[in-house]
Design an enzyme around this catalytic site. Structure first.
Site, short mmCIF file in Angstrom:
data_model
loop_
_atom_site.label_atom_id
_atom_site.label_comp_id
_atom_site.label_asym_id
_atom_site.label_seq_id
_atom_site.Cartn_x
_atom_site.Cartn_y
_atom_site.Cartn_z
N CYS A 163 0.87 -1.19 0.00
CA CYS A 163 0.00 0.00 0.00
C CYS A 163 0.90 1.23 0.00
O CYS A 163 0.89 2.03 0.93
CB CYS A 163 -0.92 -0.01 1.22
SG CYS A 163 -1.91 -1.50 1.40
N ALA A 164 1.69 1.38 -1.05
CA ALA A 164 2.80 2.33 -1.06
C ALA A 164 2.34 3.78 -1.09
O ALA A 164 3.04 4.66 -0.57
CB ALA A 164 3.71 2.05 -2.24
N GLY A 180 4.72 6.92 -1.38
CA GLY A 180 6.05 6.34 -1.29
C GLY A 180 6.87 6.69 -0.07
O GLY A 180 8.08 6.40 -0.04
N GLY A 181 6.27 7.26 0.96
CA GLY A 181 7.05 7.62 2.15
C GLY A 181 7.78 6.44 2.76
O GLY A 181 8.99 6.51 3.03
N LYS A 182 7.06 5.35 3.00
CA LYS A 182 7.72 4.18 3.59
C LYS A 182 8.55 3.43 2.56
O LYS A 182 9.54 2.78 2.91
CB LYS A 182 6.68 3.26 4.24
CG LYS A 182 6.06 3.85 5.50
CD LYS A 182 5.17 2.87 6.22
CE LYS A 182 4.59 3.50 7.48
NZ LYS A 182 3.72 4.65 7.20
N ASP A 194 0.09 -0.11 -5.24
CA ASP A 194 -1.07 0.42 -4.53
C ASP A 194 -2.30 0.17 -5.40
O ASP A 194 -2.22 0.21 -6.63
CB ASP A 194 -0.91 1.93 -4.27
CG ASP A 194 -1.85 2.44 -3.19
OD1 ASP A 194 -1.38 2.65 -2.06
OD2 ASP A 194 -3.05 2.60 -3.48
N ASP A 249 0.90 -1.06 4.81
CA ASP A 249 0.57 0.22 5.44
C ASP A 249 -0.91 0.43 5.16
O ASP A 249 -1.30 1.11 4.22
CB ASP A 249 1.42 1.33 4.84
CG ASP A 249 1.32 2.63 5.62
OD1 ASP A 249 0.62 2.65 6.65
OD2 ASP A 249 1.93 3.62 5.20
N CYS A 298 -2.09 3.97 10.79
CA CYS A 298 -1.94 5.26 11.49
C CYS A 298 -3.24 5.52 12.25
O CYS A 298 -3.82 6.60 12.17
CB CYS A 298 -1.60 6.39 10.53
SG CYS A 298 -2.72 6.57 9.13
#
Length: 433
Positions: free
Chosen positions: A238-239, A242-244, A262, A308, A361
């Site tokens: 679940c990119a 692209g933070g992670k 994603d 994520d 989150c």
């Protein structure tokens, strides 16, 4: 613009949000378009006050006994900005572009009313229907936890070790007051005062050259806890933007295979430029095309699948305060279904001995521990990696983090109150065999 004029503008924007039922960002943009004379400093100050009011919407209205935009602004000036009644009155002098003078009732409320006796959902500034869920999560601490989630977040950065070191980045950003984050070995933190403008980090040379990325410390830790290593095959399922993915790439040091995907290809749009700027060369982006599964060739072969997961975002209320007031019970039900589906899909990709890192989150138990237990109940061959083992990448910081975080059998929870981060839940599961 004078401080009083900014106050009037904030009241105008908040009224538009309420009456037109539009997101805060849209209301602020439309106000700025209609008032082009306002400088960048004015717009930043107005935006900061609007978001502070949204963070403290319920408690500020309670304090003034007035749920209008004006009442909430006045209450926020007392609760969040700690202004005295006389200081607030000086801003509301009825002059040109200034709010009308304080009424006797407003002055009396500012002088005498407190949050004593307020219901938990008012004192903690969250929708009433969430009270039962937050009680499950935090019990009697729910007001304290929610109040922390209603505070303003600092600006956190992650150092990209493919390009630089934390020591070098700290030196380059010292003029912004950057300091090392308490837990993440890769993090920098720039504190922000209640009425401070966000520093223009994107204009800094170290950012332009890919040395740092904007990323909350909790998100950095979630990536670290996945344990991604050089030479592995890693799937970021679940990119999004692209933070992670970027954090995982740095952990892999350019060695191994990293695939970012994603279900919503629009979310992936920024990832290509971000990967290029960060100097990532071992990442492949797979966007969906029609009904075809872009990861159909990955079956029981991945060393690590990071989920994520789509969630309610309750852990990000510090940064997205208007989202909590627009959230409805039906949204939670939809997210729970999405999470179960993506976990089941991810499980098929993990090889024996491999890992599945489940991240949200959110602070809600239904999306976190409950979801992990449900997954284990319907999926054989997986076991939770003990949270203290998951914390190993923190080294000597692990004990302090363990003392701060909320740890359960299913995983660990970070919150603004406990760890000073956004709210994140992390559970790492290993496939047996």
């Amino acid at each position: 613009m004078t401080p009083a004029a900014r106050l009037s503008a904030a009241i105008e924007v908040l009224t538009a949000i309420e009456t037109q039922r539009i997101p805060a960002a849209q209301a602020l943009k439309e106000w700025g378009t209609a008032h082009r004379f306002a400088g960048s400093g004015d717009r930043a100050a107005i935006s900061g006050l609007v978001f502070d009011v949204l963070r403290r919407r319920a408690s500020s209205a309670f304090l003034l006994d007035d749920d209008s935009a004006r009442g909430r602004v006045l209450g926020t000036l007392r609760l969040e900005r700690s202004l005295s009644t006389d200081a607030i009155a000086a801003l509301c002098d009825g002059g040109r572009f200034s709010p009308a003078p304080l009424t006797e009732a407003e002055r009396a409320a500012l002088d005498s009313r407190t949050l004593a006796g307020a219901p938990a959902f008012v004192a903690g500034d969250y929708p009433e229907w969430l009270d039962a869920h937050l009680t499950r999560a935090f019990g009697e601490d729910r007001v304290a936890e929610a109040t922390a989630m209603a505070s303003r977040a600092p600006l956190d950065l992650r150092v990209n070790t493919l390009k630089t070191t934390r020591e070098k980045a700290l030196a380059q950003l010292a003029h912004l007051g950057a300091a090392a984050t308490p837990f993440s070995p890769l993090g920098l933190r720039i504190p922000l005062a209640a009425d401070a403008r966000n520093p223009g980090v994107q204009a800094e040379e170290v950012f332009i050259k890919g040395g740092v990325e904007v990323q909350d410390e909790g998100s950095q830790l979630a990536a670290l806890f996945s344990g991604a290593s050089p030479g592995e095959q890693v799937i970021d399922l679940c990119a999004g933007a692209g933070g992670k993915t970027l954090a995982l790439a740095a952990m892999m040091r350019g060695k191994g295979r990293l695939i970012a995907s994603d279900r919503d290809k629009r979310q992936l749009a920024p990832i290509h430029d971000r990967l290029s700027r960060a100097g990532v060369h071992n990442a492949e982006v797979r966007a969906p095309k029609g009904d075809a599964d872009p990861l159909s060739d990955i079956r029981a072969s991945a060393d690590l699948v990071v989920v994520d997961a789509p969630c309610t975002g309750t852990g990000t209320w510090r940064r997205n305060p208007d989202a909590k007031w627009r959230m409805r019970p039906g949204a939670l039900e939809l997210r729970l279904k999405d999470q179960a589906q993506v976990l089941d899909r991810a499980a098929l990709m993990v090889k024996p001995g491999g890992r599945l890192a489940y991240v949200t989150c959110s602070v809600l138990p239904e999306e976190n521990a409950d979801q992990v237990r449900a997954f284990l109940g319907r999926t054989s061959g997986f076991a939770v990696v003990p949270p203290r083992e998951v914390m190993a990448p923190l080294g000597e910081r692990a004990e302090a983090f363990a003392a701060a975080a909320r740890i359960a059998d299913e995983g660990l929870l970070m919150t603004p109150r406990c760890t000073g981060t956004d709210g994140f839940f992390v559970s790492v599961l290993r496939r047996l065999g």
